[in-house]
Design a protein around this motif. Structure first.
Motif, PDB file in Angstrom:
ATOM      1  N   THR A  84      -7.984  -2.451   1.872  1.00 18.84           N
ATOM      2  CA  THR A  84      -8.968  -2.035   3.193  1.00 18.84           C
ATOM      3  C   THR A  84      -9.692  -3.420   3.362  1.00 18.84           C
ATOM      4  O   THR A  84      -9.883  -3.716   4.545  1.00 18.84           O
TER       5      THR A  84
ATOM      6  N   TRP B 135       0.865  -1.261  -0.007  1.00 14.08           N
ATOM      7  CA  TRP B 135      -0.069  -0.087   0.145  1.00 14.08           C
ATOM      8  C   TRP B 135       0.866   1.219   0.076  1.00 14.08           C
ATOM      9  O   TRP B 135       0.660   2.177  -0.804  1.00 14.08           O
TER      10      TRP B 135
ATOM     11  N   ALA C 259      -6.087  -0.062  -3.441  1.00 16.96           N
ATOM     12  CA  ALA C 259      -6.175   0.352  -2.114  1.00 16.96           C
ATOM     13  C   ALA C 259      -7.561  -0.177  -1.424  1.00 16.96           C
ATOM     14  O   ALA C 259      -7.578  -0.434  -0.255  1.00 16.96           O
TER      15      ALA C 259
ATOM     16  N   ASP D 286      -6.717   6.388  -3.095  1.00 18.94           N
ATOM     17  CA  ASP D 286      -7.727   5.775  -2.271  1.00 18.94           C
ATOM     18  C   ASP D 286      -8.691   5.046  -3.235  1.00 18.94           C
ATOM     19  O   ASP D 286      -9.654   4.235  -2.779  1.00 18.94           O
TER      20      ASP D 286
END
Length: 119
Positions: A100, A38, A96, A91
């Motif tokens: 998460t 990331w 990304a 994001d």
């Protein structure tokens, strides 16, 4: 010969592996590798956005920020606006989002990257 995997491919693969894992040690390893990927991914996007925006005027950069729903708030420097744009771009990327999902899967089994002594 070792071939470097790009952060996007790695994060997508790690998220897929996490969906099949329930062992906390395995999930911690996946999460740790995912965190590094990331960070590499966001740095790659930052460098790309830096290159793409270097020739833009402040007004053009403000328009690009507005189009991406990134506010260029009063007092923000150009560098901060570019960083905010890069983060918003990253994001919203599938990689990304995969990280998460990986973090959420790990958390479901009580796994995070911070030790209890830090919390």
């Amino acid at each position: 010969m070792t071939m470097k995997t790009n952060p996007t491919a790695l994060l997508l693969e790690l998220a897929a592996q996490a969906q099949r894992a329930s062992d906390p040690d395995t999930l911690h390893d996946l999460l740790s590798r995912g965190h590094r990927a990331w960070c590499e991914g966001v740095a790659d996007v930052q460098a790309g956005v830096d290159r793409e925006t270097t020739s833009l005027s402040d007004a053009e950069l403000a328009e690009r920020c507005a189009a991406a729903c990134v506010p260029w708030e009063k007092g923000m420097t150009r560098s901060e606006a570019v960083s905010a744009l890069a983060f918003m771009t990253w994001d919203a990327a599938p990689a990304a989002m995969s990280y998460t999902e990986l973090a959420e899967r790990a958390a479901h089994f009580g796994v995070c990257l911070l030790g209890e002594e830090v919390l």
